[in-house]
Design a protein around this motif. Sequence first.
Motif, PDB file in Angstrom:
ATOM      1  N   ILE A  15      97.270  42.977  58.434  1.00 35.38           N
ATOM      2  CA  ILE A  15      96.184  42.019  58.602  1.00 35.38           C
ATOM      3  C   ILE A  15      95.182  42.309  57.488  1.00 35.38           C
ATOM      4  O   ILE A  15      94.748  43.443  57.325  1.00 35.38           O
ATOM      5  CB  ILE A  15      95.509  42.189  59.975  1.00 35.38           C
ATOM      6  CG1 ILE A  15      96.508  41.910  61.090  1.00 35.38           C
ATOM      7  CG2 ILE A  15      94.283  41.297  60.083  1.00 35.38           C
ATOM      8  CD1 ILE A  15      96.024  42.283  62.472  1.00 35.38           C
ATOM      9  N   PRO A  21      92.793  38.454  63.105  1.00 35.99           N
ATOM     10  CA  PRO A  21      94.123  38.980  63.442  1.00 35.99           C
ATOM     11  C   PRO A  21      95.092  37.888  63.905  1.00 35.99           C
ATOM     12  O   PRO A  21      96.244  37.873  63.486  1.00 35.99           O
ATOM     13  CB  PRO A  21      93.836  39.988  64.553  1.00 35.99           C
ATOM     14  CG  PRO A  21      92.455  40.468  64.262  1.00 35.99           C
ATOM     15  CD  PRO A  21      91.737  39.236  63.749  1.00 35.99           C
ATOM     16  N   ILE A  25      98.680  37.039  62.248  1.00 35.22           N
ATOM     17  CA  ILE A  25      99.890  37.204  63.054  1.00 35.22           C
ATOM     18  C   ILE A  25     100.718  35.928  63.042  1.00 35.22           C
ATOM     19  O   ILE A  25     101.941  35.968  62.889  1.00 35.22           O
ATOM     20  CB  ILE A  25      99.524  37.653  64.483  1.00 35.22           C
ATOM     21  CG1 ILE A  25      98.956  39.072  64.425  1.00 35.22           C
ATOM     22  CG2 ILE A  25     100.716  37.560  65.415  1.00 35.22           C
ATOM     23  CD1 ILE A  25      98.130  39.465  65.612  1.00 35.22           C
ATOM     24  N   SER A  63      96.621  48.876  70.375  1.00 33.41           N
ATOM     25  CA  SER A  63      97.784  48.108  69.930  1.00 33.41           C
ATOM     26  C   SER A  63      98.128  47.086  71.002  1.00 33.41           C
ATOM     27  O   SER A  63      97.774  47.246  72.168  1.00 33.41           O
ATOM     28  CB  SER A  63      98.981  49.019  69.648  1.00 33.41           C
ATOM     29  OG  SER A  63      99.392  49.668  70.815  1.00 33.41           O
ATOM     30  N   ILE A  75     101.302  44.827  67.212  1.00 34.55           N
ATOM     31  CA  ILE A  75     100.170  44.747  66.308  1.00 34.55           C
ATOM     32  C   ILE A  75      99.262  45.926  66.617  1.00 34.55           C
ATOM     33  O   ILE A  75      98.906  46.161  67.771  1.00 34.55           O
ATOM     34  CB  ILE A  75      99.376  43.440  66.474  1.00 34.55           C
ATOM     35  CG1 ILE A  75     100.294  42.235  66.316  1.00 34.55           C
ATOM     36  CG2 ILE A  75      98.268  43.360  65.440  1.00 34.55           C
ATOM     37  CD1 ILE A  75     100.501  41.499  67.568  1.00 34.55           C
ATOM     38  N   ILE A  81     101.337  44.958  61.406  1.00 38.05           N
ATOM     39  CA  ILE A  81     102.076  44.011  62.245  1.00 38.05           C
ATOM     40  C   ILE A  81     103.552  44.329  62.075  1.00 38.05           C
ATOM     41  O   ILE A  81     104.083  44.253  60.971  1.00 38.05           O
ATOM     42  CB  ILE A  81     101.828  42.552  61.820  1.00 38.05           C
ATOM     43  CG1 ILE A  81     100.342  42.218  61.827  1.00 38.05           C
ATOM     44  CG2 ILE A  81     102.617  41.597  62.708  1.00 38.05           C
ATOM     45  CD1 ILE A  81     100.016  40.883  61.176  1.00 38.05           C
TER      46      ILE A  81
END
Length: 95
Positions: A15, A21, A25, A63, A75, A81
């Motif tokens: 990221i 985020p 993702i 996480s 993540i 990721i």
Amino acid sequence: MGERKDKQMGYCDTINDTSSPSVAIIRTLADAKGVDPLELPVLYDVVDLEAMDEILTGSGTSSIKFSYDGLNVLIKSDGCILIQDGNEQGAEPHN
């Protein structure tokens, strides 16, 4: 993005500071599947994106792990990721 694909790790990206985020993702999932982000199934049906952004941008180490469209996704709050094919026997993102 600093992507890496290999059989053991699956798909790895980070990221960056210019996007949330959840946006990073979604882009990484689209890259891993080889499709446009708009062609992906709705990620919000699997995970609360606002809550995920708050957790990953908050202080401390955290996480988030979930399954999405045949993929296992991990993540981490350090920006990593990890995506692996969830159809492979025993496949699960690892660090």
